[in-house]
Scaffold this active site. Sequence first.
Site, mmCIF file in Angstrom:
data_model
loop_
_atom_site.group_PDB
_atom_site.id
_atom_site.type_symbol
_atom_site.label_atom_id
_atom_site.label_comp_id
_atom_site.label_asym_id
_atom_site.label_seq_id
_atom_site.Cartn_x
_atom_site.Cartn_y
_atom_site.Cartn_z
ATOM 1 N N GLY A 1 0.831 -1.198 0.000
ATOM 2 C CA GLY A 1 0.000 0.000 0.000
ATOM 3 C C GLY A 1 0.865 1.246 0.000
ATOM 4 O O GLY A 1 0.575 2.223 0.684
ATOM 5 N N ALA A 2 1.945 1.207 -0.792
ATOM 6 C CA ALA A 2 3.009 2.202 -0.674
ATOM 7 C C ALA A 2 2.965 3.298 -1.728
ATOM 8 O O ALA A 2 3.886 4.110 -1.800
ATOM 9 C CB ALA A 2 4.367 1.509 -0.711
ATOM 10 N N ARG B 1 0.984 5.842 -1.851
ATOM 11 C CA ARG B 1 0.664 7.142 -1.263
ATOM 12 C C ARG B 1 0.336 6.938 0.219
ATOM 13 O O ARG B 1 0.388 5.831 0.737
ATOM 14 C CB ARG B 1 -0.518 7.775 -1.992
ATOM 15 C CG ARG B 1 -1.765 6.916 -1.992
ATOM 16 C CD ARG B 1 -2.831 7.436 -2.940
ATOM 17 N NE ARG B 1 -4.098 6.719 -2.769
ATOM 18 C CZ ARG B 1 -5.185 6.919 -3.519
ATOM 19 N NH1 ARG B 1 -5.156 7.805 -4.492
ATOM 20 N NH2 ARG B 1 -6.287 6.231 -3.287
ATOM 21 N N ASP C 1 -2.092 -6.209 -7.190
ATOM 22 C CA ASP C 1 -3.243 -6.344 -6.300
ATOM 23 C C ASP C 1 -2.983 -7.552 -5.411
ATOM 24 O O ASP C 1 -2.993 -8.693 -5.877
ATOM 25 C CB ASP C 1 -4.530 -6.537 -7.119
ATOM 26 C CG ASP C 1 -5.774 -6.614 -6.239
ATOM 27 O OD1 ASP C 1 -5.652 -6.803 -5.012
ATOM 28 O OD2 ASP C 1 -6.893 -6.496 -6.795
ATOM 29 N N ASN D 1 0.642 -2.600 5.050
ATOM 30 C CA ASN D 1 -0.169 -1.388 5.136
ATOM 31 C C ASN D 1 -1.330 -1.371 4.152
ATOM 32 O O ASN D 1 -2.298 -0.639 4.356
ATOM 33 C CB ASN D 1 0.727 -0.165 4.903
ATOM 34 C CG ASN D 1 -0.069 1.107 4.712
ATOM 35 O OD1 ASN D 1 -0.656 1.639 5.648
ATOM 36 N ND2 ASN D 1 -0.125 1.585 3.469
ATOM 37 N N SER E 1 -6.288 -0.331 12.849
ATOM 38 C CA SER E 1 -7.021 0.942 12.891
ATOM 39 C C SER E 1 -7.714 1.049 14.244
ATOM 40 O O SER E 1 -8.055 0.027 14.864
ATOM 41 C CB SER E 1 -8.072 0.997 11.778
ATOM 42 O OG SER E 1 -8.952 2.096 11.951
ATOM 43 N N TYR F 1 -14.894 -2.877 7.229
ATOM 44 C CA TYR F 1 -13.543 -2.381 7.458
ATOM 45 C C TYR F 1 -13.109 -2.647 8.896
ATOM 46 O O TYR F 1 -11.997 -3.136 9.147
ATOM 47 C CB TYR F 1 -13.512 -0.883 7.164
ATOM 48 C CG TYR F 1 -12.182 -0.209 7.375
ATOM 49 C CD1 TYR F 1 -11.205 -0.237 6.391
ATOM 50 C CD2 TYR F 1 -11.906 0.480 8.557
ATOM 51 C CE1 TYR F 1 -9.982 0.398 6.575
ATOM 52 C CE2 TYR F 1 -10.680 1.110 8.748
ATOM 53 C CZ TYR F 1 -9.728 1.070 7.759
ATOM 54 O OH TYR F 1 -8.521 1.705 7.950
ATOM 55 N N ALA G 1 -12.355 -6.322 9.661
ATOM 56 C CA ALA G 1 -11.079 -6.718 9.052
ATOM 57 C C ALA G 1 -9.905 -6.175 9.846
ATOM 58 O O ALA G 1 -8.921 -6.880 10.097
ATOM 59 C CB ALA G 1 -11.015 -6.236 7.604
ATOM 60 N N LYS G 2 -9.986 -4.914 10.266
ATOM 61 C CA LYS G 2 -8.879 -4.309 11.012
ATOM 62 C C LYS G 2 -8.757 -4.898 12.418
ATOM 63 O O LYS G 2 -7.655 -4.990 12.966
ATOM 64 C CB LYS G 2 -9.052 -2.796 11.070
ATOM 65 C CG LYS G 2 -8.826 -2.107 9.728
ATOM 66 C CD LYS G 2 -7.405 -2.336 9.217
ATOM 67 C CE LYS G 2 -7.103 -1.562 7.960
ATOM 68 N NZ LYS G 2 -5.702 -1.748 7.501
#
Length: 271
Positions: free
Chosen positions: A32-33, A35, A76, A104, A155, A168, A171-172
Amino acid sequence: MPRHSPPVSRFRSTEDALPKPRFAGRTAVVTGAARGIGAATALRLSQDGARVLLVDQLDQVEETANAMGQTGLILDLAEPGASASVLAQLDGMDVGPLDILVNNAGIGGSRLLPDSDDAHLLRLIEVNLRAVISLTRDLSPRLRRPGGRVVNVSSIFGMIGNAGTIGYGVAKAGIAQFSRQLATELGPKGITVNAIAPGVVATEMTQEHLKSSRYRQLQVAPIPLGRISQPHEQAAVIAFLASDEASFVSGAVLPVDGGFLATRHAPFSTE
C-alpha cells in the site's frame, strides 16, 4: 606541571565518527506504498538506509518508488499468486534475507450492514485481512532470524465500534488479533510482530469524509491534540517498531491517534 596528552579519539577516522543510517544494509517490503501512510513509511525507511520494495495496486507506486531511488511493484495483493510476484521481485533485486515487512495495504468504503452485500464485504475482508495473512505467511520464511520485523497497520476502528464501518472495522480487528497470534509463533525465531492502530490520518482515503461536518464532529473534535495525524507521524512509529530500539516489543497494538481512544474527551470551549 606536566603537560597532558590530548585524549585519543575512539574513532579511527571521520567516517567512523559518523552515525550509520538506522536501517543500513536492510531490506524492507512496504505494501500500500503508492501514497499515504505506506509512501511515508517507505520514504522513512529509505532515508534511514533501507532498500525498499514498494507494492501497490496503483500505477502511481512506480513513480513514488522512483522518486526515492527504490523499486516499485504494481500488484493487487488480493489476486491469486500475489505472494509469488513479490518473492520473484525480491529475487530480482538480489537481496538477502527480508528484514522488515510492513503490511499497510488496505481499502475503505465500508457501509452499514443493511447496505452491504456479500461482494462488498468479501472485497473488504480479502484486501484488508486475508491478503495480509497470506502475504505474511509466504514471506515469513524470508524474514531474518533473529531480527526480522513485521509491522501491520490496523485501525482504531478495529478496536471500537463505529457505525458505518462494519466490514472495514471487522477486518482491522482481525489484523490486530493476527498480530498478537503471529507474535507468539514467530517470537521463538527472534522475529517481532506488532501493529499500529492509526486514528484519522490526512490521506486520500479520508479526504471525502473530512468534508462532512458530522464526521469532523464525531471523529476529529474528540481528539485531545485537536488535529488529525499526518502520514509521516504514523511512519515514524512504524519505523520505531521496525528498528533495533524495539527489539523487546512484540504482540503490541499501538494506537497512534492523538489520544482519541484513551480519553474520548468531549469538545470544549475556552470562552
